[in-house]
Design a protein around this motif. Sequence first.
Motif, short mmCIF file in Angstrom:
data_model
loop_
_atom_site.label_atom_id
_atom_site.label_comp_id
_atom_site.label_asym_id
_atom_site.label_seq_id
_atom_site.Cartn_x
_atom_site.Cartn_y
_atom_site.Cartn_z
N TRP A 1 16.21 9.40 -0.63
CA TRP A 1 15.79 10.01 0.64
C TRP A 1 16.96 10.80 1.21
O TRP A 1 18.10 10.32 1.25
N LYS B 1 2.97 3.02 -2.00
CA LYS B 1 3.38 3.77 -0.82
C LYS B 1 4.74 3.29 -0.37
O LYS B 1 4.99 2.08 -0.25
N THR C 1 4.61 -0.81 -0.52
CA THR C 1 3.26 -1.38 -0.54
C THR C 1 2.55 -0.92 -1.81
O THR C 1 2.38 0.28 -2.02
N VAL D 1 7.82 4.15 11.57
CA VAL D 1 7.92 4.85 10.29
C VAL D 1 8.45 6.26 10.53
O VAL D 1 7.88 7.03 11.31
N ASP E 1 7.51 3.48 2.67
CA ASP E 1 7.73 3.81 4.08
C ASP E 1 9.16 3.48 4.46
O ASP E 1 9.67 2.39 4.12
N ARG F 1 10.00 -0.14 3.06
CA ARG F 1 8.81 -0.98 2.85
C ARG F 1 8.01 -0.42 1.68
O ARG F 1 7.62 0.75 1.69
N TYR G 1 9.54 8.14 7.69
CA TYR G 1 9.32 8.90 6.46
C TYR G 1 8.40 8.08 5.54
O TYR G 1 8.53 6.85 5.43
N SER G 2 7.47 8.78 4.88
CA SER G 2 6.55 8.14 3.93
C SER G 2 6.37 9.04 2.71
O SER G 2 6.40 10.28 2.83
N THR G 3 6.18 8.41 1.56
CA THR G 3 5.94 9.16 0.34
C THR G 3 5.25 8.26 -0.68
O THR G 3 5.46 7.04 -0.66
N THR H 1 12.59 14.22 7.92
CA THR H 1 11.41 13.60 8.51
C THR H 1 10.23 14.56 8.41
O THR H 1 10.42 15.77 8.20
N LEU I 1 11.44 2.74 7.70
CA LEU I 1 11.30 2.38 9.11
C LEU I 1 12.67 2.37 9.78
O LEU I 1 13.68 1.95 9.17
#
Length: 222
Positions: free
Chosen positions: A154, A127, A174, A137, A129, A172, A139-141, A158, A131
């Motif tokens: 990116w 994942k 993960t 956060v 993120d 970030r 934006y996440s993908t 948003t 920030l």
Amino acid sequence: MTTTPGTGVTAATAKTAAASADESKKPTVDYESFLKLLTAQLRNQDPLAPMDASQFMTQLAQLSTVEQSMRSNDTLGKVLDTLKSSGMRMDMALLGRKVEVESNQLSLTGGKAEAAYTVDGQPASVKLDVLNAAGNVVYSTPGALQTGRQVFSWTGKTPSGGTAPDGLYTLRVTAKDKDGKTLNTATVVTDTVAEVRSVDGATKFVLKNGATVDSGAVLSAS
């Protein structure tokens, strides 16, 4: 002729002992104080029980050792200063050059931001993120599930359909394996060195995007 030791000798001996105790508290050896201490000890010794010759020779040997130690410390200090100066000149050579550094600071400029990342091990889930400065956060993908170096891009979009303002963000990463165990990750960005600083004897690079990194974070330069 008979000489009787008086209170002056006792006081001098006590004074010498006190001086010796003070010397032991110093972080570095003081050659001049050592010499004064030895001279005072000879001047105030008990005439009825003079210092043994072998003991005197031992203290002279200690004096020589102290002198050599002080000279070695001075030489090492000069060598260290030279190395620091040489290292700083080498670091200055990176000014204005494009470098690849280990950093999670992502710069969004004109609707474009890019970084690379790696995962230590075979990920079952990844994942990504983005920030903002407040730690929220924006934006996440999902990330790629392959091993090796992966590229993240990116555009600043948003989830709400808006566009994030240009600036510095944090990426970030993960990653977890099939057993749910968190895997180590590393993030790499490429940017230009805008400034070289010396902070507490350590070199810091200020990148064009505004991020500050240690010299040890630089992986390559072009």
